[in-house]
Design a protein around this motif. Structure first.
Motif, PDB file in Angstrom:
ATOM      1  N   LEU A   1       0.858  -1.177   0.000  1.00 33.68           N
ATOM      2  CA  LEU A   1       0.000   0.000   0.000  1.00 33.68           C
ATOM      3  C   LEU A   1       0.897   1.231   0.000  1.00 33.68           C
ATOM      4  O   LEU A   1       2.010   1.176   0.521  1.00 33.68           O
ATOM      5  N   ASP A   2       0.403   2.332  -0.561  1.00 39.87           N
ATOM      6  CA  ASP A   2       1.188   3.560  -0.484  1.00 39.87           C
ATOM      7  C   ASP A   2       0.593   4.477   0.581  1.00 39.87           C
ATOM      8  O   ASP A   2      -0.610   4.450   0.842  1.00 39.87           O
ATOM      9  N   ILE A   3       1.436   5.267   1.175  1.00 40.57           N
ATOM     10  CA  ILE A   3       1.043   6.110   2.305  1.00 40.57           C
ATOM     11  C   ILE A   3      -0.007   7.143   1.891  1.00 40.57           C
ATOM     12  O   ILE A   3      -0.900   7.472   2.684  1.00 40.57           O
ATOM     13  N   ALA A   4       0.041   7.629   0.666  1.00 39.12           N
ATOM     14  CA  ALA A   4      -0.938   8.633   0.228  1.00 39.12           C
ATOM     15  C   ALA A   4      -2.346   8.057   0.255  1.00 39.12           C
ATOM     16  O   ALA A   4      -3.301   8.732   0.664  1.00 39.12           O
ATOM     17  N   THR A   5      -2.501   6.806  -0.149  1.00 38.32           N
ATOM     18  CA  THR A   5      -3.810   6.142  -0.149  1.00 38.32           C
ATOM     19  C   THR A   5      -4.331   5.992   1.271  1.00 38.32           C
ATOM     20  O   THR A   5      -5.497   6.282   1.561  1.00 38.32           O
ATOM     21  N   VAL A   6      -3.461   5.554   2.167  1.00 38.43           N
ATOM     22  CA  VAL A   6      -3.855   5.357   3.562  1.00 38.43           C
ATOM     23  C   VAL A   6      -4.165   6.701   4.219  1.00 38.43           C
ATOM     24  O   VAL A   6      -5.166   6.851   4.923  1.00 38.43           O
ATOM     25  N   ARG A   7      -3.307   7.677   3.988  1.00 34.83           N
ATOM     26  CA  ARG A   7      -3.509   9.003   4.567  1.00 34.83           C
ATOM     27  C   ARG A   7      -4.851   9.596   4.134  1.00 34.83           C
ATOM     28  O   ARG A   7      -5.595  10.147   4.946  1.00 34.83           O
ATOM     29  N   GLN A   8      -5.183   9.469   2.840  1.00 37.27           N
ATOM     30  CA  GLN A   8      -6.440  10.025   2.344  1.00 37.27           C
ATOM     31  C   GLN A   8      -7.640   9.372   3.023  1.00 37.27           C
ATOM     32  O   GLN A   8      -8.588  10.056   3.419  1.00 37.27           O
ATOM     33  N   ALA A   9      -7.608   8.048   3.183  1.00 38.00           N
ATOM     34  CA  ALA A   9      -8.716   7.353   3.838  1.00 38.00           C
ATOM     35  C   ALA A   9      -8.849   7.781   5.294  1.00 38.00           C
ATOM     36  O   ALA A   9      -9.961   7.960   5.804  1.00 38.00           O
ATOM     37  N   LEU A  10      -7.730   7.973   5.965  1.00 38.42           N
ATOM     38  CA  LEU A  10      -7.764   8.405   7.364  1.00 38.42           C
ATOM     39  C   LEU A  10      -8.256   9.846   7.491  1.00 38.42           C
ATOM     40  O   LEU A  10      -9.039  10.166   8.387  1.00 38.42           O
ATOM     41  N   GLU A  11      -7.804  10.710   6.602  1.00 36.59           N
ATOM     42  CA  GLU A  11      -8.204  12.116   6.667  1.00 36.59           C
ATOM     43  C   GLU A  11      -9.685  12.319   6.349  1.00 36.59           C
ATOM     44  O   GLU A  11     -10.312  13.239   6.867  1.00 36.59           O
ATOM     45  N   ASN A  12     -10.239  11.448   5.505  1.00 41.87           N
ATOM     46  CA  ASN A  12     -11.626  11.607   5.066  1.00 41.87           C
ATOM     47  C   ASN A  12     -12.623  10.778   5.866  1.00 41.87           C
ATOM     48  O   ASN A  12     -13.815  10.768   5.539  1.00 41.87           O
ATOM     49  N   ARG A  13     -12.167  10.108   6.904  1.00 37.99           N
ATOM     50  CA  ARG A  13     -13.084   9.272   7.686  1.00 37.99           C
ATOM     51  C   ARG A  13     -14.069  10.154   8.468  1.00 37.99           C
ATOM     52  O   ARG A  13     -13.806  11.348   8.657  1.00 37.99           O
ATOM     53  N   PRO A  14     -15.166   9.563   8.931  1.00 31.77           N
ATOM     54  CA  PRO A  14     -16.128  10.337   9.726  1.00 31.77           C
ATOM     55  C   PRO A  14     -15.472  10.939  10.965  1.00 31.77           C
ATOM     56  O   PRO A  14     -14.605  10.326  11.576  1.00 31.77           O
ATOM     57  N   VAL A  15     -15.906  12.134  11.333  1.00 29.84           N
ATOM     58  CA  VAL A  15     -15.244  12.885  12.402  1.00 29.84           C
ATOM     59  C   VAL A  15     -15.309  12.174  13.753  1.00 29.84           C
ATOM     60  O   VAL A  15     -14.408  12.323  14.586  1.00 29.84           O
ATOM     61  N   GLU A  16     -16.333  11.378  13.992  1.00 33.16           N
ATOM     62  CA  GLU A  16     -16.472  10.698  15.282  1.00 33.16           C
ATOM     63  C   GLU A  16     -15.744   9.354  15.330  1.00 33.16           C
ATOM     64  O   GLU A  16     -15.705   8.705  16.372  1.00 33.16           O
ATOM     65  N   GLN A  17     -15.186   8.930  14.222  1.00 32.45           N
ATOM     66  CA  GLN A  17     -14.563   7.604  14.151  1.00 32.45           C
ATOM     67  C   GLN A  17     -13.117   7.632  14.654  1.00 32.45           C
ATOM     68  O   GLN A  17     -12.321   8.473  14.254  1.00 32.45           O
ATOM     69  N   THR A  18     -12.798   6.673  15.515  1.00 27.85           N
ATOM     70  CA  THR A  18     -11.427   6.496  15.994  1.00 27.85           C
ATOM     71  C   THR A  18     -10.785   5.345  15.228  1.00 27.85           C
ATOM     72  O   THR A  18     -11.436   4.346  14.911  1.00 27.85           O
ATOM     73  N   VAL A  19      -9.496   5.498  14.935  1.00 26.04           N
ATOM     74  CA  VAL A  19      -8.733   4.460  14.236  1.00 26.04           C
ATOM     75  C   VAL A  19      -7.502   4.128  15.058  1.00 26.04           C
ATOM     76  O   VAL A  19      -6.821   5.019  15.560  1.00 26.04           O
ATOM     77  N   ILE A  20      -7.250   2.827  15.183  1.00 24.74           N
ATOM     78  CA  ILE A  20      -6.009   2.353  15.803  1.00 24.74           C
ATOM     79  C   ILE A  20      -5.168   1.687  14.727  1.00 24.74           C
ATOM     80  O   ILE A  20      -5.646   0.787  14.025  1.00 24.74           O
ATOM     81  N   VAL A  21      -3.940   2.129  14.600  1.00 28.91           N
ATOM     82  CA  VAL A  21      -2.961   1.537  13.687  1.00 28.91           C
ATOM     83  C   VAL A  21      -1.939   0.797  14.542  1.00 28.91           C
ATOM     84  O   VAL A  21      -1.425   1.356  15.517  1.00 28.91           O
ATOM     85  N   THR A  22      -1.646  -0.465  14.191  1.00 28.20           N
ATOM     86  CA  THR A  22      -0.622  -1.189  14.941  1.00 28.20           C
ATOM     87  C   THR A  22       0.487  -1.666  14.005  1.00 28.20           C
ATOM     88  O   THR A  22       0.286  -1.793  12.800  1.00 28.20           O
ATOM     89  N   GLY A  23       1.636  -1.927  14.600  1.00 29.40           N
ATOM     90  CA  GLY A  23       2.756  -2.507  13.874  1.00 29.40           C
ATOM     91  C   GLY A  23       4.052  -1.766  14.134  1.00 29.40           C
ATOM     92  O   GLY A  23       4.063  -0.604  14.528  1.00 29.40           O
ATOM     93  N   ARG A  24       5.133  -2.457  13.912  1.00 24.61           N
ATOM     94  CA  ARG A  24       6.463  -1.872  14.093  1.00 24.61           C
ATOM     95  C   ARG A  24       6.739  -0.820  13.021  1.00 24.61           C
ATOM     96  O   ARG A  24       6.158  -0.856  11.944  1.00 24.61           O
ATOM     97  N   ASN A  25       7.652   0.063  13.328  1.00 26.72           N
ATOM     98  CA  ASN A  25       8.152   1.052  12.363  1.00 26.72           C
ATOM     99  C   ASN A  25       7.021   1.824  11.688  1.00 26.72           C
ATOM    100  O   ASN A  25       6.956   1.908  10.458  1.00 26.72           O
ATOM    101  N   ALA A  26       6.142   2.403  12.478  1.00 23.96           N
ATOM    102  CA  ALA A  26       5.039   3.186  11.915  1.00 23.96           C
ATOM    103  C   ALA A  26       5.589   4.304  11.032  1.00 23.96           C
ATOM    104  O   ALA A  26       6.520   5.006  11.418  1.00 23.96           O
ATOM    105  N   HIS A  27       5.009   4.452   9.872  1.00 22.77           N
ATOM    106  CA  HIS A  27       5.435   5.462   8.896  1.00 22.77           C
ATOM    107  C   HIS A  27       5.400   6.847   9.545  1.00 22.77           C
ATOM    108  O   HIS A  27       4.497   7.172  10.309  1.00 22.77           O
ATOM    109  N   ARG A  28       6.377   7.669   9.230  1.00 22.34           N
ATOM    110  CA  ARG A  28       6.479   9.005   9.839  1.00 22.34           C
ATOM    111  C   ARG A  28       5.226   9.845   9.577  1.00 22.34           C
ATOM    112  O   ARG A  28       4.847  10.671  10.410  1.00 22.34           O
ATOM    113  N   GLU A  29       4.573   9.664   8.429  1.00 26.56           N
ATOM    114  CA  GLU A  29       3.349  10.429   8.152  1.00 26.56           C
ATOM    115  C   GLU A  29       2.198   9.974   9.035  1.00 26.56           C
ATOM    116  O   GLU A  29       1.373  10.793   9.450  1.00 26.56           O
TER     117      GLU A  29
END
Length: 199
Positions: free
Chosen positions: A141-169
């Protein structure tokens, strides 16, 4: 009251005052982006703990498992019958077992389609993207795709990302970052992963 007890009382008053000030200042209400990263164990376990908490209040939750999805998971076994929980699993399991970039990329994109649906649904209160950091690291996956989905999610929605070496963005976007630090890991000393404890 002894001198020690009086010092303790004054210290607790000071602490309470500081906590009360922080509580009063925290007046913004919206979903959050939490990143659980680092080399220590417990990132996925912490995410499942939050899933349990949200389900306990009757919220809808989506969990997308990259990497470890085909592995046994006690938390998933216990919670999967909850009709408020939806779990999507990447079909290939551990990428170091498959050793096939093309099939892993395809499997990642298929499960990412489920993730994007959850991330666009205002009824889903919490979305967990478990081990997605590897998908970015390996280029599935590319970071731009993930970033866009996270930025456009519903305002009340919480997201947890897990894993080593989390991307700086991802880290730059996050409201909370928790880094699990490995001090000692039993596996490195030859102890096999234990059912009900490690998975």
């Amino acid at each position: 009251m002894s001198e020690r007890d009086e010092r303790h009382r004054k210290a607790m008053q000071t602490l309470k005052s500081r906590v009360d000030e922080k509580v009063a200042a925290a007046d913004e209400r919206r979903g959050q982006l939490l990143v659980f990263t680092g080399n220590g164990k417990g990132k996925t376990t912490a995410a499942w703990g939050t899933v349990t908490r949200a389900l306990g209040y009757g919220y809808r939750v989506g969990v997308v498992q990259f990497i470890k999805g085909q592995w046994e998971c006690g938390e998933r076994n216990r919670l999967e019958d909850d009709h408020h929980l939806e779990v999507a699993i990447m079909a290939t399991g551990f990428t170091w077992e498959t050793q096939n970039r093309e099939s892993d990329t395809q499997a990642c994109r298929e499960v990412w389609a489920e993730a994007t649906r959850m991330l666009a649904d205002p009824e889903v209160y919490l979305v967990v993207l478990d081990e997605i950091t590897y998908m970015l690291k390996f280029g599935y996956l590319d970071i731009a795709t993930v970033r866009q989905a996270l930025e456009n999610r519903p305002v009340e929605q919480t997201v947890i990302v897990t894993g080593r070496n989390a991307h700086r963005e991802l880290q730059a976007m996050a409201d909370t970052i928790t880094e699990m630090t490995e001090v000692r890991h039993a596996f490195n000393a030859g102890l096999e992963a234990r059912r009900g404890i490690d998975y």
